[in-house]
Motif scaffolding. Structure first.
Motif, mmCIF file in Angstrom:
data_model
loop_
_atom_site.group_PDB
_atom_site.id
_atom_site.type_symbol
_atom_site.label_atom_id
_atom_site.label_comp_id
_atom_site.label_asym_id
_atom_site.label_seq_id
_atom_site.Cartn_x
_atom_site.Cartn_y
_atom_site.Cartn_z
ATOM 1 N N GLN A 26 0.834 -1.205 0.000
ATOM 2 C CA GLN A 26 0.000 0.000 0.000
ATOM 3 C C GLN A 26 0.867 1.253 0.000
ATOM 4 O O GLN A 26 0.600 2.197 -0.748
ATOM 5 N N HIS A 27 1.905 1.261 0.839
ATOM 6 C CA HIS A 27 2.824 2.401 0.859
ATOM 7 C C HIS A 27 3.455 2.600 -0.516
ATOM 8 O O HIS A 27 3.498 3.723 -1.032
ATOM 9 N N LEU A 28 3.945 1.522 -1.111
ATOM 10 C CA LEU A 28 4.595 1.640 -2.417
ATOM 11 C C LEU A 28 3.670 2.205 -3.480
ATOM 12 O O LEU A 28 4.077 3.045 -4.290
ATOM 13 N N LYS A 32 2.082 9.319 -5.843
ATOM 14 C CA LYS A 32 2.338 10.613 -5.181
ATOM 15 C C LYS A 32 1.128 11.082 -4.370
ATOM 16 O O LYS A 32 0.754 12.246 -4.389
ATOM 17 N N LYS A 33 0.556 10.124 -3.621
ATOM 18 C CA LYS A 33 -0.657 10.409 -2.849
ATOM 19 C C LYS A 33 -0.551 9.984 -1.386
ATOM 20 O O LYS A 33 -1.561 9.803 -0.717
ATOM 21 N N HIS A 34 0.664 9.829 -0.881
ATOM 22 C CA HIS A 34 0.805 9.392 0.509
ATOM 23 C C HIS A 34 0.307 10.490 1.437
ATOM 24 O O HIS A 34 0.533 11.676 1.203
ATOM 25 N N SER A 35 -0.370 10.098 2.509
ATOM 26 C CA SER A 35 -0.944 11.075 3.441
ATOM 27 C C SER A 35 0.116 11.797 4.278
ATOM 28 O O SER A 35 -0.126 12.889 4.771
ATOM 29 N N CYS A 36 1.294 11.199 4.429
ATOM 30 C CA CYS A 36 2.389 11.855 5.137
ATOM 31 C C CYS A 36 3.183 12.664 4.104
ATOM 32 O O CYS A 36 4.004 12.115 3.367
ATOM 33 N N LEU A 37 2.920 13.951 4.056
ATOM 34 C CA LEU A 37 3.511 14.800 3.022
ATOM 35 C C LEU A 37 5.033 14.858 3.095
ATOM 36 O O LEU A 37 5.705 14.898 2.057
ATOM 37 N N GLU A 38 5.597 14.863 4.310
ATOM 38 C CA GLU A 38 7.062 14.890 4.454
ATOM 39 C C GLU A 38 7.693 13.616 3.890
ATOM 40 O O GLU A 38 8.712 13.669 3.213
#
Length: 72
Positions: free
Chosen positions: A36-38, A44-50
């Motif tokens: 899921q992370h990959l 380019k939609k990960h909830s952790c912007l950093e």
């Protein structure tokens, strides 16, 4: 490490080997969550912007997914 442990869940971290920043997470299945992370990184939609910003800058090859503890 027993590869069957990856089907289990617990606490994990994603480490940037370039700047040593760490993202911590918890899941009920390490394999599913890693994929899921990959997918989120690729889209380019990960909830952790950093974390997404660092992935974009350094590339996913400079990150490690490490299990901290396994649910028993």
């Amino acid at each position: 490490m027993n590869l069957f442990e990856f089907k289990d869940g617990g606490i994990y971290k994603i480490i940037c080997i370039k700047n040593n920043k760490v993202y911590y997470g918890q899941t009920d299945c390490f394999v599913r969550r890693c994929f899921q992370h990959l997918k989120l990184f690729k889209d380019k939609k990960h909830s952790c912007l950093e974390l997404q910003k660092d992935i974009n800058f350094y590339g996913v090859e400079n990150f490690k997914f490490k299990i901290i503890s396994i649910n028993v």
